[in-house]
Design a protein around this motif. Structure first.
Motif, PDB file in Angstrom:
ATOM      1  N   LYS A 269       5.256  -6.777  -7.571  1.00  0.00           N
ATOM      2  CA  LYS A 269       3.931  -7.128  -7.035  1.00  0.00           C
ATOM      3  C   LYS A 269       2.784  -6.712  -7.950  1.00  0.00           C
ATOM      4  O   LYS A 269       1.748  -7.360  -7.989  1.00  0.00           O
ATOM      5  CB  LYS A 269       3.711  -6.461  -5.678  1.00  0.00           C
ATOM      6  N   THR A 270       2.952  -5.599  -8.676  1.00  0.00           N
ATOM      7  CA  THR A 270       1.827  -5.011  -9.420  1.00  0.00           C
ATOM      8  C   THR A 270       1.987  -5.047 -10.935  1.00  0.00           C
ATOM      9  O   THR A 270       1.037  -4.809 -11.651  1.00  0.00           O
ATOM     10  CB  THR A 270       1.627  -3.537  -9.027  1.00  0.00           C
ATOM     11  N   LYS A 271       3.217  -5.275 -11.409  1.00  0.00           N
ATOM     12  CA  LYS A 271       3.557  -5.234 -12.841  1.00  0.00           C
ATOM     13  C   LYS A 271       3.503  -3.810 -13.404  1.00  0.00           C
ATOM     14  O   LYS A 271       3.565  -3.620 -14.615  1.00  0.00           O
ATOM     15  CB  LYS A 271       2.658  -6.160 -13.678  1.00  0.00           C
ATOM     16  N   VAL A 272       3.401  -2.778 -12.543  1.00  0.00           N
ATOM     17  CA  VAL A 272       3.449  -1.387 -13.009  1.00  0.00           C
ATOM     18  C   VAL A 272       4.917  -1.039 -13.227  1.00  0.00           C
ATOM     19  O   VAL A 272       5.715  -1.118 -12.291  1.00  0.00           O
ATOM     20  CB  VAL A 272       2.821  -0.413 -11.979  1.00  0.00           C
ATOM     21  N   PRO A 273       5.316  -0.677 -14.463  1.00  0.00           N
ATOM     22  CA  PRO A 273       6.721  -0.352 -14.722  1.00  0.00           C
ATOM     23  C   PRO A 273       7.219   0.774 -13.813  1.00  0.00           C
ATOM     24  O   PRO A 273       6.470   1.694 -13.477  1.00  0.00           O
ATOM     25  CB  PRO A 273       6.724   0.109 -16.187  1.00  0.00           C
ATOM     26  N   VAL A 274       8.481   0.692 -13.428  1.00  0.00           N
ATOM     27  CA  VAL A 274       9.075   1.686 -12.530  1.00  0.00           C
ATOM     28  C   VAL A 274       8.896   3.100 -13.079  1.00  0.00           C
ATOM     29  O   VAL A 274       8.578   4.025 -12.339  1.00  0.00           O
ATOM     30  CB  VAL A 274      10.570   1.364 -12.279  1.00  0.00           C
TER      31      VAL A 274
ATOM     32  N   GLU B  12      -4.505  -3.868  -2.426  1.00  0.00           N
ATOM     33  CA  GLU B  12      -4.268  -3.941  -0.988  1.00  0.00           C
ATOM     34  C   GLU B  12      -2.907  -3.298  -0.700  1.00  0.00           C
ATOM     35  O   GLU B  12      -2.001  -3.365  -1.546  1.00  0.00           O
ATOM     36  CB  GLU B  12      -4.227  -5.412  -0.540  1.00  0.00           C
ATOM     37  N   PRO B  13      -2.727  -2.707   0.487  1.00  0.00           N
ATOM     38  CA  PRO B  13      -1.409  -2.136   0.818  1.00  0.00           C
ATOM     39  C   PRO B  13      -0.316  -3.201   0.753  1.00  0.00           C
ATOM     40  O   PRO B  13      -0.546  -4.363   1.063  1.00  0.00           O
ATOM     41  CB  PRO B  13      -1.587  -1.632   2.249  1.00  0.00           C
TER      42      PRO B  13
ATOM     43  N   ASN C 120       5.220   0.720   4.012  1.00  0.00           N
ATOM     44  CA  ASN C 120       3.879   0.401   3.509  1.00  0.00           C
ATOM     45  C   ASN C 120       3.633   1.255   2.285  1.00  0.00           C
ATOM     46  O   ASN C 120       3.826   2.466   2.322  1.00  0.00           O
ATOM     47  CB  ASN C 120       2.795   0.709   4.548  1.00  0.00           C
ATOM     48  N   VAL C 121       3.200   0.630   1.207  1.00  0.00           N
ATOM     49  CA  VAL C 121       2.880   1.356  -0.022  1.00  0.00           C
ATOM     50  C   VAL C 121       1.396   1.175  -0.291  1.00  0.00           C
ATOM     51  O   VAL C 121       0.896   0.049  -0.349  1.00  0.00           O
ATOM     52  CB  VAL C 121       3.718   0.847  -1.219  1.00  0.00           C
ATOM     53  N   HIS C 122       0.708   2.279  -0.438  1.00  0.00           N
ATOM     54  CA  HIS C 122      -0.735   2.264  -0.662  1.00  0.00           C
ATOM     55  C   HIS C 122      -1.051   2.745  -2.076  1.00  0.00           C
ATOM     56  O   HIS C 122      -0.460   3.712  -2.562  1.00  0.00           O
ATOM     57  CB  HIS C 122      -1.440   3.197   0.341  1.00  0.00           C
ATOM     58  N   TYR C 123      -1.996   2.065  -2.707  1.00  0.00           N
ATOM     59  CA  TYR C 123      -2.516   2.487  -4.004  1.00  0.00           C
ATOM     60  C   TYR C 123      -3.988   2.140  -4.009  1.00  0.00           C
ATOM     61  O   TYR C 123      -4.384   1.064  -3.551  1.00  0.00           O
ATOM     62  CB  TYR C 123      -1.778   1.784  -5.151  1.00  0.00           C
ATOM     63  N   GLU C 124      -4.784   3.038  -4.526  1.00  0.00           N
ATOM     64  CA  GLU C 124      -6.247   2.910  -4.444  1.00  0.00           C
ATOM     65  C   GLU C 124      -6.808   1.608  -5.001  1.00  0.00           C
ATOM     66  O   GLU C 124      -7.835   1.137  -4.553  1.00  0.00           O
ATOM     67  CB  GLU C 124      -6.902   4.102  -5.151  1.00  0.00           C
ATOM     68  N   LYS C 125      -6.126   0.971  -5.944  1.00  0.00           N
ATOM     69  CA  LYS C 125      -6.688  -0.220  -6.593  1.00  0.00           C
ATOM     70  C   LYS C 125      -6.244  -1.545  -5.980  1.00  0.00           C
ATOM     71  O   LYS C 125      -6.765  -2.587  -6.344  1.00  0.00           O
ATOM     72  CB  LYS C 125      -6.318  -0.211  -8.073  1.00  0.00           C
TER      73      LYS C 125
END
Length: 165
Positions: free
Chosen positions: A40-45, A18-19, A11-16
């Motif tokens: 899932k988020t488009k945030v670069p590695v 859903e897990p 499970n990966v959680h980020y404040e902005k």
């Protein structure tokens, strides 16, 4: 084929958001989880930091190296590092026969004026006499390193204004 006994839930959680939940193998590298997060988020590695409790997970390490029990779900926290906070080690190449090189530690949000002050401390050349270029473009005061899309390891070139030519 991997047995289900070696699989675990992540499970990966980020404040902005859903897990996010992924199935992973104990021998998967942390980078694989980061790739799932990116999809899932488009945030670069390179902008992700995954944490297990207070431990920051290293991309090249296997999940098993963190002593994770394969029978439990692991909970990771995602932190996003803003590119403006990134430190950029750059190499400054002076003009002249020797072509001396200097390492500069700047940030993406460093102004050209700040970088010129760093150059002065390394070379003794005042900012007014400096011509600093990168990728064929002259860096102008009032801009930042980010304005020129300067990345880690980029070469900056220093030449000097000549008075009276």
């Amino acid at each position: 084929m991997a047995s289900t006994a070696s699989c675990l839930r992540v499970n990966v959680h980020y404040e902005k958001w859903e897990p996010m939940t992924f199935t992973a193998n104990m021998e998967d590298r942390v980078k694989k989880i980061s790739e799932h997060v990116r999809s899932k988020t488009k945030v670069p590695v390179q902008d992700q930091v995954l944490q297990l409790g207070s431990k920051t997970l290293k991309p090249h390490r296997k999940l098993s190296s963190y002593g994770i029990d394969k029978k439990t779900t692991i909970h990771l926290t995602l932190k996003v590092v803003k590119p403006s906070d990134e430190e950029l080690p750059l190499v400054l190449v002076e003009s002249g026969d020797e072509g001396q090189r200097h390492l500069l530690h700047v940030r993406r949000h460093s102004s050209v004026a700040q970088v010129k002050e760093m150059i002065e401390s390394k070379t003794g050349v005042t900012p007014e006499k400096q011509i600093v270029t990168c990728n064929g473009k002259r860096l102008e005061d009032g801009n930042t390193m980010a304005n020129y899309s300067i990345r880690r390891g980029t070469l900056l070139f220093l030449t000097y204004h000549c008075i009276g030519g």
